[in-house]
Write a protein that holds these residues in place. Structure first.
Motif, short mmCIF file in Angstrom:
data_model
loop_
_atom_site.label_atom_id
_atom_site.label_comp_id
_atom_site.label_asym_id
_atom_site.label_seq_id
_atom_site.Cartn_x
_atom_site.Cartn_y
_atom_site.Cartn_z
N TYR A 148 25.89 47.20 -23.23
CA TYR A 148 25.46 48.34 -22.18
C TYR A 148 25.27 49.32 -22.96
O TYR A 148 26.27 49.94 -23.31
CB TYR A 148 26.34 48.34 -21.09
CG TYR A 148 26.45 47.23 -19.89
CD1 TYR A 148 25.93 47.27 -18.99
CD2 TYR A 148 27.74 46.60 -20.22
CE1 TYR A 148 26.03 46.14 -18.00
CE2 TYR A 148 27.98 45.41 -19.30
CZ TYR A 148 26.89 45.41 -18.05
OH TYR A 148 27.45 44.36 -17.23
N SER A 149 24.09 49.55 -23.28
CA SER A 149 23.83 50.93 -24.01
C SER A 149 22.64 51.65 -23.47
O SER A 149 21.84 50.96 -23.15
CB SER A 149 23.91 50.64 -25.43
OG SER A 149 22.57 49.88 -25.78
N VAL A 150 22.60 52.98 -23.67
CA VAL A 150 21.46 53.71 -23.30
C VAL A 150 20.88 54.48 -24.29
O VAL A 150 21.88 55.34 -25.06
CB VAL A 150 21.77 54.63 -21.82
CG1 VAL A 150 20.58 55.24 -21.37
CG2 VAL A 150 22.25 53.69 -20.53
N MET A 151 19.71 54.79 -24.31
CA MET A 151 18.86 55.67 -25.71
C MET A 151 18.08 56.49 -24.73
O MET A 151 18.05 56.15 -23.28
CB MET A 151 18.20 54.95 -26.59
CG MET A 151 19.04 54.04 -27.61
SD MET A 151 17.68 53.49 -28.89
CE MET A 151 16.98 52.46 -28.00
N ALA B 173 23.80 66.06 -24.65
CA ALA B 173 24.55 64.98 -23.86
C ALA B 173 24.90 63.86 -24.64
O ALA B 173 25.65 63.04 -24.03
CB ALA B 173 23.61 64.54 -22.63
N GLY B 174 24.77 63.75 -26.03
CA GLY B 174 25.27 62.54 -26.77
C GLY B 174 24.57 61.44 -26.59
O GLY B 174 24.99 60.54 -26.75
N PRO C 166 21.92 58.71 -27.58
CA PRO C 166 21.16 58.58 -28.87
C PRO C 166 19.65 58.66 -28.61
O PRO C 166 19.00 58.13 -27.50
CB PRO C 166 21.45 57.16 -29.31
CG PRO C 166 22.81 56.91 -28.46
CD PRO C 166 22.73 57.70 -27.26
N GLN D 111 24.61 51.58 -14.90
CA GLN D 111 24.83 52.07 -16.12
C GLN D 111 24.04 53.34 -16.62
O GLN D 111 24.13 54.14 -16.69
CB GLN D 111 24.55 50.88 -17.21
CG GLN D 111 24.86 51.33 -18.61
CD GLN D 111 26.14 51.56 -19.05
OE1 GLN D 111 27.12 51.40 -18.41
NE2 GLN D 111 26.32 52.28 -20.11
N MET E 146 24.82 56.39 -14.44
CA MET E 146 26.11 57.24 -15.17
C MET E 146 25.38 57.93 -16.15
O MET E 146 25.75 58.97 -16.51
CB MET E 146 27.02 55.95 -15.59
CG MET E 146 27.79 55.63 -14.86
SD MET E 146 28.64 56.78 -13.65
CE MET E 146 28.73 55.70 -12.29
N LYS F 46 24.82 62.57 -17.04
CA LYS F 46 24.95 63.34 -17.89
C LYS F 46 23.90 64.41 -18.10
O LYS F 46 24.05 65.55 -18.88
CB LYS F 46 24.88 62.59 -19.47
CG LYS F 46 26.15 61.49 -19.62
CD LYS F 46 26.24 60.95 -20.82
CE LYS F 46 27.38 59.86 -20.75
NZ LYS F 46 27.11 58.88 -21.87
#
Lengths: 81, 237
Positions: B126-129, B144-145, B147, B191, B194, B198
Motif C-alpha cells: 500500500y503506497s501513495v505517490m 506532507a511527506g 513522494p 489508503q 488517509m 495529509k
C-alpha cells in the motif's frame, strides 16, 4: 491560497485545544511526520514514516499533547495547515 | 449531441480558499469509492448535481430516494467540496469533465483540486505517490511527506486536470496509489483517503468506519455501474 503557517511550540499547545475541523497540524520531526486532525468527537494523529502510517485516536486534548510531547524532536518544525 | 457537462447548484456554497476533491471515476473505481466513503464518514451536504445529454438517463435509488448519478457534496465547515459519481464517466467526456471541474474550482476560489489515479504494481504494497501541476502544489506534496512521481503517464480526468492546471496556474494534486488488481478496491480507497487527510484537514479521521464505508460504497458503485451498463452500451455504442 494555502493558509499553512509555521507555529511555535507554545502556540501549538494552545492550538491543539482549540483545533477546528478544517484545521490540521503537521509536525516535521527528523525521522517522521505527525499529522493532527480532529473529527466531531475525537482527535486523530497520523504518524507517518517512509510513507507508512500509524493512527492514534484521543478524545482528550491533554492526552494528545502528552502523546505528541513524548514524540516531538527538540528541533522539530510545526505547521498549521 | 451536446457533450457539455452542466452544473446545477441547489444550495449556497462557501468554500473560498478550500479544496475540491475529484471523485468522478474515469480510471477504475477507487477514487469514487474513496470519496463516497469520505462523504458518509464526514458530514457532507448534497449541494448540486452534474448533468449531460451524454449521461445515461438513470436515477440511482438510495435509502428510498431518487438521486442523480453525479453529484456535488460540500462540507462548508471543512471548506471541502467533492464531485462524486456512481457511474464511470465515458472517455469522450473526460475533457469536458476536467474543464468543468477547473472552472468550478476557480469560480469558487478553491486553493487546491485533489484527484487520484491507480498505478499498476507487481507487489501488494500500500503506497501513495503524488504529482502536482504547480510549484506551490508540489511544495504542498513535499511538506506532507508524499513522494513525488518522477516519470510516468496519468490517463483520464486526473491527467487532464494536471495538464490544464499547469498552464492555467491552478493548483492540482493527483495522488497515485499502487494496485496489483488482486485486492478489493475498498482497501486502496481507504489508503487514498488517509493520504488525502495529509493535504486536506479533517477529511479522514476514522480508519475503521472509513474501511466499512468504503466496502459498502464499492458494492453500491459496482451495482449501479453493472445495472446501467446495458443503457450505456446502447447510448455510446
Amino acid at each position: 491560497m494555502y493558509s499553512e503557517k509555521e507555529v511555535s511550540r507554545d502556540t501549538f499547545l494552545n492550538l491543539i485545544r482549540v483545533l477546528d475541523l478544517d484545521e490540521g497540524i503537521r509536525i516535521d520531526n527528523k525521522e517522521n511526520k505527525m499529522f493532527v486532525n480532529k473529527s466531531v468527537n475525537r482527535y486523530c494523529i497520523d504518524v507517518s514514516k517512509n510513507n507508512k502510517d500509524e493512527f492514534f485516536y484521543f478524545t482528550d486534548a491533554r492526552k494528545v499533547i502528552d502523546f505528541l510531547n513524548e514524540r516531538m524532536d527538540p528541533a522539530c518544525k510545526i505547521y498549521s495547515y | 449531441m451536446n457533450s457539455k457537462i452542466t452544473v446545477r447548484e441547489l444550495k449556497p456554497i462557501n468554500i473560498e480558499g478550500g479544496y475540491l476533491i475529484d471523485g468522478l471515476p474515469s480510471v477504475g473505481l477507487t477514487s469514487a469509492i474513496a470519496t463516497q466513503s469520505m462523504i458518509h464518514t464526514t458530514q457532507f451536504d448534497m449541494v448540486g448535481v452534474l448533468d449531460s445529454e451524454r449521461f445515461p438517463p438513470v436515477s440511482i435509488i438510495h435509502d428510498e430516494s431518487p438521486n442523480f448519478p453525479a453529484r456535488i457534496f460540500v462540507n462548508n465547515d471543512l471548506k471541502v467540496a467533492v464531485f462524486s459519481s456512481f457511474l464511470m464517466i465515458e472517455q469522450s467526456l473526460h475533457r469536458d469533465a476536467a474543464k468543468m471541474m477547473l472552472d468550478w474550482a476557480k469560480n469558487h476560489k478553491c486553493s487546491l483540486l485533489v484527484s487520484s489515479s491507480p498505478v499498476k504494481s507487481e507487489n501488494d504494497n500500500y503506497s501513495v505517490m503524488g504529482i502536482a501541476s504547480t510549484a506551490e502544489a508540489k511544495k504542498k506534496l513535499k511538506d506532507a511527506g508524499i513522494p513525488i512521481m518522477g516519470q510516468g503517464t496519468i490517463p483520464g480526468i486526473p491527467g487532464l486536470l494536471l495538464n490544464e492546471g499547469s498552464i492555467s496556474h491552478i493548483n492540482v494534486i493527483v495522488l497515485l496509489f499502487s494496485t496489483s488488481g488482486k485486492r478489493p478496491d475498498f482497501k486502496s480507497s481507504a489508503q487514498l483517503c488517509m493520504a488525502m487527510s495529509k493535504l486536506v484537514p479533517g477529511t479522514a479521521c476514522d480508519i475503521t468506519s472509513l474501511q466499512q464505508e468504503a466496502e459498502k460504497a464499492e458494492h453500491e458503485i459496482k451495482e449501479a455501474d453493472k445495472e446501467t451498463k446495458l443503457l450505456k452500451d446502447t447510448m455510446y455504442g
